[in-house]
Design an enzyme around this catalytic site. Structure first.
Site, PDB file in Angstrom:
ATOM      1  N   CYS A  95       0.828  -1.212   0.000  1.00  0.00           N
ATOM      2  CA  CYS A  95       0.000   0.000   0.000  1.00  0.00           C
ATOM      3  C   CYS A  95       0.859   1.256   0.000  1.00  0.00           C
ATOM      4  O   CYS A  95       0.358   2.352  -0.245  1.00  0.00           O
ATOM      5  CB  CYS A  95      -0.928   0.010   1.204  1.00  0.00           C
ATOM      6  N   CYS A 134     -14.944  -0.008   5.298  1.00  0.00           N
ATOM      7  CA  CYS A 134     -13.841  -0.661   4.578  1.00  0.00           C
ATOM      8  C   CYS A 134     -13.725  -0.090   3.173  1.00  0.00           C
ATOM      9  O   CYS A 134     -14.724   0.231   2.546  1.00  0.00           O
ATOM     10  CB  CYS A 134     -14.099  -2.160   4.479  1.00  0.00           C
ATOM     11  N   HIS A 175      -8.547   3.182  -2.596  1.00  0.00           N
ATOM     12  CA  HIS A 175      -7.199   2.739  -2.259  1.00  0.00           C
ATOM     13  C   HIS A 175      -6.649   1.754  -3.286  1.00  0.00           C
ATOM     14  O   HIS A 175      -6.437   0.591  -2.996  1.00  0.00           O
ATOM     15  CB  HIS A 175      -7.202   2.132  -0.845  1.00  0.00           C
TER      16      HIS A 175
END
Ligand SMILES: [Zn+2]
Lengths: 389, 157
Positions: free
Chosen positions: A86, A209, A334
């Site tokens: 990430c 989430c 993301h």
């Protein structure tokens, strides 16, 4: 090391783009950044391209950067492909920054891109994400939302954070995302809607989430001297870019001082500031309520005080330390490699005063925190950067 | 646990190959034996880690750690229920964070309970070796932990 600045940023909006490939997403972000900087593409001397899961998701295992740049008309330069889960986007930015800060080159391009969304096969995306860990773990049903769910349950038990506190982080970030045209989720949720959305990994619900999103981002990094010659854009100074993998500790993720804290302390020191000097921050809320724990780890508050910053509005756009004005990982989206570049774009816009409805009042100093991966039950890569004008 | 699994495998010969998550645990060779997780212990500082490592992350010296069997019982530090499966898994499934008395903290699938409300932070859990996932059509054998049932705690060691 000489002074460096970001002079241009560009994003491809984050979301689900099954018809687009890595090249399609990247070219939009790259050319937006070049236009934003107001320079000629010919000024770019070196390129760092961050992508984490392209091999697993698209089959493009190697030379991803070259493939992307060739399509963009930007071949013939040194290209470095970077990956750090990430934290991949910041890995590209840090590399590009080092090239310029060291004096090797004057102008560098950092690109981050990721395809995460696979139609009708979320399980494959989850498994691909889980490979940002040791292979034994990803083969054993491990998934990131369960990791954060367990960490937050323990945090709630330890400090009395409530489900409403968790939900209110989403309320804040989803409002920010609702006014960010680049965000994946554009709906402002109420706490009730967050808590009533379906359970994904107890106590985390769907809206807590991140959904699987595709996206790309780019930034032009330039020596401060050259910035003044090349462009009339306000140069956003890169004060530091700290980076480390976790050092072993018996309880990893649960132990203090956490790797994020060590990285943040180093960043504050290098930039010559303290957390009280920050005006805006983008942080890695890979499950949105993890922001509560990040406040503590990045020293925005003391231990166990995370929920207080949500309850009293400190981290809202109109608060004293706005956090994730872009919507953050969970709302803006993301896509691993692209995330860090989106964080940087947001703080650049904030520092230039170009963040539109998300604009924070006259910010001067900004933090970007990005992190990813799990090794030895702790973070595999943590980045903390400070920017100023 | 291990016995019933091996007899089950004998009933369905050669239907699918069984894969084992290698290097993490000791599979019992005889019916009287218990499975255990394999950790590493540093002969200099005494640190015990799981999964096993070749060199000690604290000492950072060129002296390999020793393989050691780990306790079969530990404590549940936190837990969750995955409602959306990862590839090869069938949701819902329970996961936990486990502490072993030797020191390691790690993540494990949780067996023996279907209901997340039956789990509590701090409860005692014990190791079992079981199928943990499907991998390319094959059963993957790995480790899980399950809550220790009252009255069943003293039947081994
Ligand atoms: Zn040692």
């Amino acid at each position: 090391m000489r002074d460096t600045a970001i002079i241009g940023v560009g994003l491809h909006p984050f979301g689900k783009y099954p018809e687009k490939g890595l090249r399609d997403l990247s070219r939009v972000a790259i050319w937006e950044a070049i236009k934003d900087a107001g320079i000629s593409a010919k000024n770019i001397q070196v390129v760092y391209v961050g992508n984490a899961l392209g091999g697993l998701i698209t089959g493009q295992e190697a030379v991803r950067g070259q493939v992307i740049l060739e399509d963009c008309g930007l071949g013939g330069r040194p290209v470095v492909n970077t990956e750090n889960a990430c934290g991949t986007g910041l890995a590209a930015v840090r590399g590009a920054w080092l090239e310029v800060a060291s004096g090797m080159y004057d102008v560098a391009l950092a690109v981050g891109v990721e395809k995460m969304f696979i139609p009708h096969n979320t399980a494959k995306s989850i498994r691909a994400l889980a490979t940002c860990s040791e292979i034994e773990l990803s083969r054993s049903g491990f998934q990131y939302v369960t990791y954060y769910a367990m960490r937050l349950r323990a945090y709630m038990e330890q400090y009395g954070a409530t489900l409403t506190d968790l939900a209110n982080v989403v309320v804040k970030n989803s409002y920010n995302g609702s006014i960010n045209p680049y965000a994946h989720r554009r709906t402002a949720f109420t706490a009730e809607e967050v808590l009533n959305s379906r359970m994904v990994a107890d106590p985390l619900t769907l809206y807590m989430c991140p959904a699987m999103a595709d996206g790309a981002g780019a930034a032009i990094i330039c020596s401060m001297d050259m910035a003044k010659k090349l462009t009339s854009r306000l140069p956003v100074k890169i004060d530091c870019c700290t980076f480390r993998a976790a050092k072993f500790s018996p309880h990893g993720e649960y132990d203090d001082p956490h790797t994020f804290t060590l990285c943040a302390q180093e960043a504050y020191e290098k930039a010559g500031i303290g957390p009280e000097d920050l005006d805006v921050a983008e942080v890695a809320d890979a499950a949105i309520p993890m922001e509560l724990i990040l406040y503590e780890r990045l020293l925005f508050c003391g231990k166990g005080e995370g929920p207080k910053l949500i309850r009293d509005g400190t981290t809202r756009i109109d608060g004293s330390l706005p956090v994730n004005t872009s919507g953050g990982f969970g709302i803006r989206g993301h896509p691993l490699g692209a995330t860090g570049l989106a964080e940087i774009a947001e703080v650049v816009w904030q520092l230039r005063g170009e963040a539109g409805p998300r604009q924070v009042a006259n910010p001067k100093v900004a933090m970007v925190h990005d992190s990813g991966g799990v090794v030895g039950y702790d973070t595999a890569a943590c980045y903390v950067s400070i920017f100023s004008k | 646990m291990a016995n019933s699994r091996s007899s089950e495998a004998e009933c369905q010969p050669a239907k699918k190959e069984t894969r084992v998550l290698e290097g993490l645990f000791h599979l019992p060779a005889s019916p009287g034996e218990q499975p255990y997780l394999i950790g590493s212990k540093c002969s200099v500082c005494g640190l015990v880690v799981f999964p096993k490592r070749t060199f000690c992350p604290v000492c950072e010296i060129d002296k390999p750690m020793d393989e050691v069997p780990l306790s079969r019982k530990g404590k549940l530090v936190s837990y969750t229920c995955a409602r959306v499966p990862s590839e090869g898994m069938t949701a819902p499934y329970l996961m936990g964070t486990i502490d072993l008395p030797e020191g390691p903290r790690f993540i494990s699938l949780i067996a023996g309970e279907q209901d997340i409300n039956a789990l509590k932070i701090g409860m005692e859990v014990e190791l079992l070796i079981d199928k943990i996932a499907e991998e390319e059509g094959h059963d993957l054998i790995g480790y899980k932990f399950q809550p220790v049932k009252k009255g069943q705690g003293g039947d081994h060691k």
